[in-house]
Write a protein that holds these residues in place. Structure first.
Motif, mmCIF file in Angstrom:
data_model
loop_
_atom_site.group_PDB
_atom_site.id
_atom_site.type_symbol
_atom_site.label_atom_id
_atom_site.label_comp_id
_atom_site.label_asym_id
_atom_site.label_seq_id
_atom_site.Cartn_x
_atom_site.Cartn_y
_atom_site.Cartn_z
ATOM 1 N N MET A 1 -2.848 33.119 -17.446
ATOM 2 C CA MET A 1 -3.801 33.920 -16.670
ATOM 3 C C MET A 1 -3.600 35.402 -16.992
ATOM 4 S SD MET A 1 -4.366 34.041 -12.534
ATOM 5 C CE MET A 1 -4.631 32.279 -12.523
ATOM 6 N N ASN A 2 -4.709 36.145 -17.213
ATOM 7 C CA ASN A 2 -4.609 37.558 -17.515
ATOM 8 C C ASN A 2 -4.115 38.331 -16.299
ATOM 9 O OD1 ASN A 2 -5.655 37.183 -20.105
ATOM 10 N ND2 ASN A 2 -7.764 37.298 -19.359
ATOM 11 N N VAL A 3 -3.345 39.397 -16.579
ATOM 12 C CA VAL A 3 -2.769 40.214 -15.521
ATOM 13 C C VAL A 3 -3.276 41.638 -15.668
ATOM 14 C CG1 VAL A 3 -0.656 41.078 -14.489
ATOM 15 C CG2 VAL A 3 -0.730 38.751 -15.404
ATOM 16 N N VAL A 4 -3.755 42.219 -14.575
ATOM 17 C CA VAL A 4 -4.202 43.603 -14.582
ATOM 18 C C VAL A 4 -2.990 44.523 -14.537
ATOM 19 C CG1 VAL A 4 -5.517 45.344 -13.329
ATOM 20 C CG2 VAL A 4 -6.362 43.005 -13.446
ATOM 21 N N ASP A 5 -2.974 45.528 -15.412
ATOM 22 C CA ASP A 5 -1.872 46.481 -15.453
ATOM 23 C C ASP A 5 -2.152 47.593 -14.438
ATOM 24 O OD1 ASP A 5 0.212 48.142 -15.988
ATOM 25 O OD2 ASP A 5 -0.350 48.572 -18.063
ATOM 26 N N GLN A 6 -1.621 47.411 -13.233
ATOM 27 C CA GLN A 6 -1.895 48.368 -12.171
ATOM 28 C C GLN A 6 -1.232 49.724 -12.410
ATOM 29 O OE1 GLN A 6 -1.317 46.847 -8.213
ATOM 30 N NE2 GLN A 6 -2.168 44.840 -8.708
ATOM 31 N N SER A 7 -0.269 49.766 -13.333
ATOM 32 C CA SER A 7 0.381 51.047 -13.623
ATOM 33 C C SER A 7 -0.581 52.045 -14.252
ATOM 34 C CB SER A 7 1.580 50.828 -14.548
ATOM 35 O OG SER A 7 1.158 50.390 -15.837
ATOM 36 N N GLN A 8 -1.708 51.548 -14.778
ATOM 37 C CA GLN A 8 -2.705 52.417 -15.403
ATOM 38 C C GLN A 8 -3.714 52.966 -14.395
ATOM 39 O OE1 GLN A 8 -2.666 53.276 -18.774
ATOM 40 N NE2 GLN A 8 -0.687 52.230 -18.690
ATOM 41 N N HIS A 9 -3.702 52.438 -13.170
ATOM 42 C CA HIS A 9 -4.675 52.873 -12.174
ATOM 43 C C HIS A 9 -4.453 54.331 -11.774
ATOM 44 C CE1 HIS A 9 -5.548 48.488 -10.730
ATOM 45 N NE2 HIS A 9 -5.833 48.699 -11.995
#
Length: 272
Positions: free
Chosen positions: A1-9
């Motif tokens: 499952m793909n994971v959103v890289d929240q560190s880029q938010h």
């Protein structure tokens, strides 16, 4: 499952609206956000934009603000553009309809019991972000037309984690009787989700995509609408061989509806 890289938010320093990356924020700021940023007024219920969003949520099911804010972004984008004629020309290229069909689309977007409140909505939009450059959009006929354009061409943005989980489960090698039980369980899950979010289950926003809006519906599509980069970038992915000259068709069902059991998909198609 793909994971959103929240560190880029990246959040806007003023109103705290979160963007997927610094580049995304800078692009939004230059195109529209600098005019729509509420800054310290983000919690003020009397601010015209907040009043508009609250009013829209009360007359639209399920409650959401994507559609009406898409109109606000179009106006802001026009005001900030150095080439306003180009913006108006690009909007005009989207599929428009007759007055009768406009009313039908607004009915679908707002609901029958709320159609009489469209004039109140128009006035609230006028108070919140009217500009001379888009004056035609704020007339009674122009407002109905732009709402119908959004209802007809607006594309939900985002991916569904529930849908991704379901796709993974479908790869499991399980007996047919277990598969039927699984389909029934999925139907119950989606029915419960529909009570809260309706067709916005897998949406993080709404946008207008020129090329995608040209695609017709097919019950046996040869392309699929995807958001593989976890942002606003839409990718049409071929699901089968497409030959030169062949029409590219997509399914007008949203991702969650497409991934339901066959029984639920049939019911959803009858409502499209």
């Amino acid at each position: 499952m793909n994971v959103v890289d929240q560190s880029q938010h990246v959040p806007c320093r003023n109103c705290k609206v979160v963007y997927c990356s610094q580049n995304c924020f800078e692009s939004a700021w230059s195109e529209y956000h600098q005019l729509l940023c509420l800054d310290s007024a983000r919690l003020d219920p009397e601010h015209p934009l907040n009043k508009l969003c609250d009013f829209w949520k009360n007359i639209h099911f399920p409650p959401e603000t994507c559609s009406i804010l898409l109109f606000a972004k179009l106006v802001a984008k026009l005001r900030l553009s150095s080439n306003k004629a180009e913006i108006l020309e690009r909007i005009a290229e989207f599929c428009h309809s007759t007055v009768e069909l406009d009313s039908s689309l607004i009915h679908k977007l707002m609901g029958e019991q709320f159609q009489e409140q469209i004039e109140v909505l128009r006035q609230m939009c006028h108070d919140a972000f009217y500009c001379e450059e888009a004056a035609a959009w704020f007339t009674p006929d122009g407002f109905r037309s732009i709402l119908a354009l959004i209802g007809r061409n607006g594309q939900g943005v985002g991916t569904s984690s529930l849908s991704a989980w379901l796709k993974n489960c479908e790869q499991l090698n399980i007996p047919q009787i277990e598969r039927k039980r699984f389909d029934k369980m999925v139907d119950r899950i989606y029915e419960k989700c529909d009570e809260e979010s309706g067709s916005f289950l897998n949406c993080e926003g709404s946008a207008l995509y020129m090329l995608q809006s040209l695609c017709n519906h097919s019950c046996d599509p040869n392309a699929d609408i995807t958001f593989p980069y976890h942002n606003h970038v839409l990718v049409l992915r071929a699901t089968k061989a497409i030959f030169p000259g062949e029409e590219i068709c997509v399914s007008y069902l949203n991702e969650c509806d497409r991934d339901r059991s066959r029984h639920s998909r049939s019911k959803a198609l009858r409502l499209v």
